[in-house]
Scaffold this motif. Structure first.
Motif, short mmCIF file in Angstrom:
data_model
loop_
_atom_site.label_atom_id
_atom_site.label_comp_id
_atom_site.label_asym_id
_atom_site.label_seq_id
_atom_site.Cartn_x
_atom_site.Cartn_y
_atom_site.Cartn_z
N LEU A 189 -95.84 -107.17 21.63
CA LEU A 189 -95.73 -106.79 20.22
C LEU A 189 -94.28 -106.90 19.75
O LEU A 189 -94.02 -107.34 18.62
CB LEU A 189 -96.26 -105.38 20.02
N SER A 190 -93.33 -106.54 20.59
CA SER A 190 -91.92 -106.63 20.18
C SER A 190 -91.52 -108.08 19.93
O SER A 190 -90.78 -108.37 18.98
CB SER A 190 -91.01 -106.01 21.25
N PHE A 191 -92.01 -109.00 20.75
CA PHE A 191 -91.72 -110.42 20.55
C PHE A 191 -92.29 -110.90 19.23
O PHE A 191 -91.62 -111.62 18.46
CB PHE A 191 -92.30 -111.23 21.72
N GLU A 192 -93.54 -110.51 18.94
CA GLU A 192 -94.17 -110.96 17.70
C GLU A 192 -93.49 -110.36 16.48
O GLU A 192 -93.33 -111.03 15.45
CB GLU A 192 -95.66 -110.64 17.72
N LYS A 193 -93.09 -109.10 16.56
CA LYS A 193 -92.38 -108.49 15.44
C LYS A 193 -91.07 -109.22 15.15
O LYS A 193 -90.64 -109.33 13.99
CB LYS A 193 -92.09 -107.02 15.74
N LYS A 194 -90.45 -109.74 16.19
CA LYS A 194 -89.15 -110.40 16.03
C LYS A 194 -89.29 -111.85 15.61
O LYS A 194 -88.49 -112.35 14.78
CB LYS A 194 -88.36 -110.29 17.33
#
Length: 202
Positions: A189-194
């Motif tokens: 999720l952190s990768f996609e948010k970024k």
């Protein structure tokens, strides 16, 4: 919890086998009946099937698993659509082996299967009743969210407006879940948010 990813051999989605006891399992989106071979090779019995949505490329193995005694579960708004003319007419018509849905889920419903605690998140957009499933620190997104992309909205019951709302719902989650997508590679999720521009669109 152990997660076994089963990639499609033909035109299907990723399927996921989840187990905690090494004996019983929950299968998410059994695209093809070949998932039975994967279960058998690990001496696992599928007790339940969770469907993120009802498109043919995600449900092809449901009938075979049901014949082995598995109970099939999906979102309450998706259940009546699975064998609708609109769904079966996708790509000129498909032949999906018939099966019965044993149970339906509401948005936010929490439930336990085979010792695994799940939470259902209604994520309209790809279809009217699409759902994502949380299990521990894992998020199974079906065709709502992919690595650096999202599912298409131009098929029956799809809506880009509703998908944008669903993406905002997922981006509001505070835990950095590992994401298991319906197609393609795993992500977080952190990768996609970024890096996923769809999560930052207004």
């Amino acid at each position: 919890m152990k997660i076994i990813k089963v990639e499609p051999k033909d035109f299907g989605s990723n399927a996921y086998i989840l187990t905690v006891d090494g004996k019983t399992a929950v299968v998410i989106d059994p695209a093809e009946s070949s998932v039975i071979t994967e279960l058998a090779s690990r001496n696992l019995e599928c007790k339940y099937v969770l469907l993120t949505h009802g498109h043919f490329d995600h449900v092809g193995g449901c009938r075979a698993l049901a014949e082995y005694g598995a109970h099939i579960i999906c979102g309450e708004e998706e259940a009546p659509l699975i064998f609708s003319k609109e769904y079966l007419g996708i790509f000129g018509g498909v032949n999906v082996p018939r099966f019965e849905v044993s149970r339906t889920l509401k948005d936010g419903e929490e439930f336990s299967l085979c010792g695994i605690e799940f939470a259902a998140i209604l994520t309209k957009g790809h279809t009217k009743g699409s759902m994502c499933f949380l299990a521990e620190d894992n998020l199974f997104t079906g065709d709502t969210l992919f690595k650096l992309s999202v599912g298409r909205c131009d098929l029956p019951t799809g809506s880009i407006t509703k998908l944008k709302g669903s993406l905002k719902k997922l981006s509001s989650l505070v835990v950095d879940y590992k994401i298991y997508c319906g197609h393609g590679s795993d992500t977080t999720l952190s990768f996609e948010k970024k890096y996923n521009s769809y999560l930052s669109e207004d």
